[in-house]
Design a protein around this motif. Structure first.
Motif, PDB file in Angstrom:
ATOM      1  N   GLU A 171       0.838  -1.201   0.000  1.00  0.00           N
ATOM      2  CA  GLU A 171       0.000   0.000   0.000  1.00  0.00           C
ATOM      3  C   GLU A 171       0.875   1.254   0.000  1.00  0.00           C
ATOM      4  OE1 GLU A 171      -2.817  -0.182   3.234  1.00  0.00           O
ATOM      5  OE2 GLU A 171      -3.390  -2.229   2.703  1.00  0.00           O
ATOM      6  N   HIS A 172       1.892   1.274   0.858  1.00  0.00           N
ATOM      7  CA  HIS A 172       2.798   2.435   0.906  1.00  0.00           C
ATOM      8  C   HIS A 172       3.520   2.610  -0.430  1.00  0.00           C
ATOM      9  CE1 HIS A 172       2.913   2.185   5.539  1.00  0.00           C
ATOM     10  NE2 HIS A 172       2.134   3.180   5.167  1.00  0.00           N
ATOM     11  N   THR A 173       3.939   1.497  -1.027  1.00  0.00           N
ATOM     12  CA  THR A 173       4.639   1.561  -2.310  1.00  0.00           C
ATOM     13  C   THR A 173       3.734   2.139  -3.393  1.00  0.00           C
ATOM     14  OG1 THR A 173       6.067  -0.285  -1.712  1.00  0.00           O
ATOM     15  CG2 THR A 173       5.833   0.187  -4.069  1.00  0.00           C
ATOM     16  N   GLN A 174       2.481   1.717  -3.405  1.00  0.00           N
ATOM     17  CA  GLN A 174       1.532   2.221  -4.409  1.00  0.00           C
ATOM     18  C   GLN A 174       1.336   3.733  -4.250  1.00  0.00           C
ATOM     19  OE1 GLN A 174      -2.376   0.453  -4.129  1.00  0.00           O
ATOM     20  NE2 GLN A 174      -2.733   0.729  -6.313  1.00  0.00           N
ATOM     21  N   ILE A 175       1.188   4.183  -3.026  1.00  0.00           N
ATOM     22  CA  ILE A 175       1.023   5.624  -2.772  1.00  0.00           C
ATOM     23  C   ILE A 175       2.280   6.368  -3.205  1.00  0.00           C
ATOM     24  CG2 ILE A 175       0.708   7.399  -1.007  1.00  0.00           C
ATOM     25  CD1 ILE A 175      -0.771   5.146   0.649  1.00  0.00           C
ATOM     26  N   PHE A 176       3.436   5.869  -2.773  1.00  0.00           N
ATOM     27  CA  PHE A 176       4.719   6.511  -3.086  1.00  0.00           C
ATOM     28  C   PHE A 176       4.946   6.601  -4.590  1.00  0.00           C
ATOM     29  CE2 PHE A 176       9.199   5.871  -4.197  1.00  0.00           C
ATOM     30  CZ  PHE A 176       9.744   7.051  -3.698  1.00  0.00           C
ATOM     31  N   ASP A 177       4.787   5.474  -5.279  1.00  0.00           N
ATOM     32  CA  ASP A 177       5.046   5.457  -6.726  1.00  0.00           C
ATOM     33  C   ASP A 177       4.174   6.465  -7.468  1.00  0.00           C
ATOM     34  OD1 ASP A 177       6.998   3.498  -6.425  1.00  0.00           O
ATOM     35  OD2 ASP A 177       5.685   1.844  -7.053  1.00  0.00           O
ATOM     36  N   ALA A 178       2.905   6.515  -7.114  1.00  0.00           N
ATOM     37  CA  ALA A 178       2.003   7.463  -7.784  1.00  0.00           C
ATOM     38  C   ALA A 178       2.361   8.902  -7.439  1.00  0.00           C
ATOM     39  CB  ALA A 178       0.554   7.163  -7.404  1.00  0.00           C
ATOM     40  N   ALA A 179       2.713   9.150  -6.188  1.00  0.00           N
ATOM     41  CA  ALA A 179       3.067  10.514  -5.773  1.00  0.00           C
ATOM     42  C   ALA A 179       4.329  10.985  -6.490  1.00  0.00           C
ATOM     43  CB  ALA A 179       3.248  10.574  -4.259  1.00  0.00           C
ATOM     44  N   ILE A 180       5.356  10.161  -6.511  1.00  0.00           N
ATOM     45  CA  ILE A 180       6.614  10.525  -7.166  1.00  0.00           C
ATOM     46  C   ILE A 180       6.407  10.743  -8.664  1.00  0.00           C
ATOM     47  CG2 ILE A 180       8.859   9.546  -7.869  1.00  0.00           C
ATOM     48  CD1 ILE A 180       8.932  10.821  -5.089  1.00  0.00           C
ATOM     49  N   ALA A 181       5.504   9.970  -9.255  1.00  0.00           N
ATOM     50  CA  ALA A 181       5.223  10.100 -10.687  1.00  0.00           C
ATOM     51  C   ALA A 181       4.317  11.293 -10.998  1.00  0.00           C
ATOM     52  CB  ALA A 181       4.580   8.812 -11.212  1.00  0.00           C
ATOM     53  N   GLY A 182       3.863  11.992  -9.943  1.00  0.00           N
ATOM     54  CA  GLY A 182       2.995  13.147 -10.156  1.00  0.00           C
ATOM     55  C   GLY A 182       1.564  12.779 -10.492  1.00  0.00           C
ATOM     56  N   GLN A 183       1.174  11.553 -10.231  1.00  0.00           N
ATOM     57  CA  GLN A 183      -0.179  11.073 -10.532  1.00  0.00           C
ATOM     58  C   GLN A 183      -1.071  11.312  -9.312  1.00  0.00           C
ATOM     59  OE1 GLN A 183       0.924   7.041 -11.461  1.00  0.00           O
ATOM     60  NE2 GLN A 183       1.197   7.505 -13.625  1.00  0.00           N
ATOM     61  N   ASP A 184      -1.559  12.536  -9.198  1.00  0.00           N
ATOM     62  CA  ASP A 184      -2.270  12.915  -7.981  1.00  0.00           C
ATOM     63  C   ASP A 184      -3.563  12.138  -7.776  1.00  0.00           C
ATOM     64  OD1 ASP A 184      -3.330  14.412 -10.146  1.00  0.00           O
ATOM     65  OD2 ASP A 184      -4.048  15.975  -8.800  1.00  0.00           O
ATOM     66  N   ALA A 185      -4.315  11.866  -8.826  1.00  0.00           N
ATOM     67  CA  ALA A 185      -5.573  11.120  -8.673  1.00  0.00           C
ATOM     68  C   ALA A 185      -5.298   9.680  -8.249  1.00  0.00           C
ATOM     69  CB  ALA A 185      -6.374  11.155  -9.971  1.00  0.00           C
ATOM     70  N   ARG A 186      -4.316   9.061  -8.872  1.00  0.00           N
ATOM     71  CA  ARG A 186      -3.967   7.676  -8.525  1.00  0.00           C
ATOM     72  C   ARG A 186      -3.430   7.592  -7.098  1.00  0.00           C
ATOM     73  NH1 ARG A 186      -1.463   3.729 -12.805  1.00  0.00           N
ATOM     74  NH2 ARG A 186      -3.318   4.611 -13.685  1.00  0.00           N
ATOM     75  N   ALA A 187      -2.606   8.543  -6.720  1.00  0.00           N
ATOM     76  CA  ALA A 187      -2.063   8.566  -5.353  1.00  0.00           C
ATOM     77  C   ALA A 187      -3.187   8.759  -4.339  1.00  0.00           C
ATOM     78  CB  ALA A 187      -1.021   9.674  -5.219  1.00  0.00           C
ATOM     79  N   ALA A 188      -4.121   9.636  -4.650  1.00  0.00           N
ATOM     80  CA  ALA A 188      -5.254   9.888  -3.735  1.00  0.00           C
ATOM     81  C   ALA A 188      -6.113   8.648  -3.567  1.00  0.00           C
ATOM     82  CB  ALA A 188      -6.083  11.067  -4.233  1.00  0.00           C
ATOM     83  N   LEU A 189      -6.348   7.927  -4.661  1.00  0.00           N
ATOM     84  CA  LEU A 189      -7.131   6.678  -4.563  1.00  0.00           C
ATOM     85  C   LEU A 189      -6.391   5.636  -3.727  1.00  0.00           C
ATOM     86  CD1 LEU A 189      -8.544   6.327  -8.196  1.00  0.00           C
ATOM     87  CD2 LEU A 189      -9.852   6.687  -6.079  1.00  0.00           C
ATOM     88  N   ALA A 190      -5.077   5.542  -3.905  1.00  0.00           N
ATOM     89  CA  ALA A 190      -4.286   4.597  -3.124  1.00  0.00           C
ATOM     90  C   ALA A 190      -4.295   4.976  -1.647  1.00  0.00           C
ATOM     91  CB  ALA A 190      -2.865   4.531  -3.662  1.00  0.00           C
ATOM     92  N   LEU A 191      -4.200   6.270  -1.362  1.00  0.00           N
ATOM     93  CA  LEU A 191      -4.239   6.728   0.022  1.00  0.00           C
ATOM     94  C   LEU A 191      -5.611   6.466   0.641  1.00  0.00           C
ATOM     95  CD1 LEU A 191      -2.880   8.118   2.423  1.00  0.00           C
ATOM     96  CD2 LEU A 191      -3.597  10.314   1.449  1.00  0.00           C
ATOM     97  N   GLU A 192      -6.669   6.713  -0.122  1.00  0.00           N
ATOM     98  CA  GLU A 192      -8.015   6.438   0.367  1.00  0.00           C
ATOM     99  C   GLU A 192      -8.171   4.973   0.749  1.00  0.00           C
ATOM    100  OE1 GLU A 192     -12.709   6.642  -1.012  1.00  0.00           O
ATOM    101  OE2 GLU A 192     -11.170   7.545  -2.300  1.00  0.00           O
ATOM    102  N   SER A 193      -7.708   4.098  -0.101  1.00  0.00           N
ATOM    103  CA  SER A 193      -7.775   2.667   0.175  1.00  0.00           C
ATOM    104  C   SER A 193      -6.942   2.303   1.405  1.00  0.00           C
ATOM    105  CB  SER A 193      -7.278   1.892  -1.045  1.00  0.00           C
ATOM    106  OG  SER A 193      -7.289   0.520  -0.791  1.00  0.00           O
ATOM    107  N   HIS A 194      -5.803   2.925   1.539  1.00  0.00           N
ATOM    108  CA  HIS A 194      -4.891   2.686   2.670  1.00  0.00           C
ATOM    109  C   HIS A 194      -5.541   3.116   3.980  1.00  0.00           C
ATOM    110  CE1 HIS A 194      -1.084   2.381   4.814  1.00  0.00           C
ATOM    111  NE2 HIS A 194      -1.157   3.646   5.149  1.00  0.00           N
ATOM    112  N   ILE A 195      -6.161   4.279   3.984  1.00  0.00           N
ATOM    113  CA  ILE A 195      -6.811   4.772   5.207  1.00  0.00           C
ATOM    114  C   ILE A 195      -7.967   3.858   5.564  1.00  0.00           C
ATOM    115  CG2 ILE A 195      -8.178   6.660   6.196  1.00  0.00           C
ATOM    116  CD1 ILE A 195      -6.439   8.595   4.515  1.00  0.00           C
TER     117      ILE A 195
END
Length: 177
Positions: free
Chosen positions: A153-177
């Motif tokens: 889960e952390h890797t998915q959030i990190f990868d999307a954030a570093i890639a600048g994919q804000d929508a994908r990172a937000a969805l991953a964070l939502e799932s994580h929370i």
């Protein structure tokens, strides 16, 4: 719901009654403790309804902050995030019992790094308070085995954030929370 007696807390923590009362008053203002008029203080209750409410507010506030952080993030932010992720990864692959406290600190630093470029000190304050409330539930349920792969889960959030994919990172964070 446990009663918090000033005298017991004073002895346990070897501090004065005034210090205990001040700490309890602060905890009341943060909704961690309930003041019962002239009857003293109790630990704030937990409930599924409260957990759901805290979780829903966290998702709304944190995912919005993450999107802003990714849009505002510069090289300093990306470097801070990489360091926080690397530190966290080193502790959670696999997580050893003796590293739990260090993992908790690294987890907190990772989540703070994610949101650190959001541009809103108030948002970060609100997130910290919501996280403290969510932490009560996490600690309460720590023995439950959920089958989650938190590192993935952390890797998915990190990868999307570093890639600048804000929508994908937000969805991953939502799932994580």
């Amino acid at each position: 719901g446990e009663k918090l007696l000033v005298e017991h807390l004073k002895l346990r923590y070897d501090v004065g009654a005034g210090t205990v009362r001040e700490a309890l008053s602060r905890l009341v203002s943060e909704a961690m403790v309930v003041a019962e008029g002239q009857r003293g203080f109790t630990v704030a209750p937990i409930s599924l309804e409260d957990l759901s409410d805290v979780t829903n507010v966290r998702v709304a506030v944190e995912t919005d902050a993450l999107r802003s952080s990714i849009r505002n993030g510069d090289d300093f932010w990306r470097n801070r995030l990489r360091i926080a992720y690397d530190n966290l990864s080193a502790l959670e692959q696999p997580l050893q019992d003796e590293n739990v406290r260090r993992w908790e600190q690294a987890n907190s630093e990772f989540h703070e790094a994610l949101l650190s470029a959001c541009g809103s000190p108030w948002t970060l304050r609100v997130v910290r308070q919501l996280t403290q409330h969510a932490e009560r539930y996490r600690r309460y349920s720590i023995g439950l085995h959920t089958g989650r792969d938190v590192h993935a889960e952390h890797t998915q959030i990190f990868d999307a954030a570093i890639a600048g994919q804000d929508a994908r990172a937000a969805l991953a964070l939502e799932s994580h929370i």
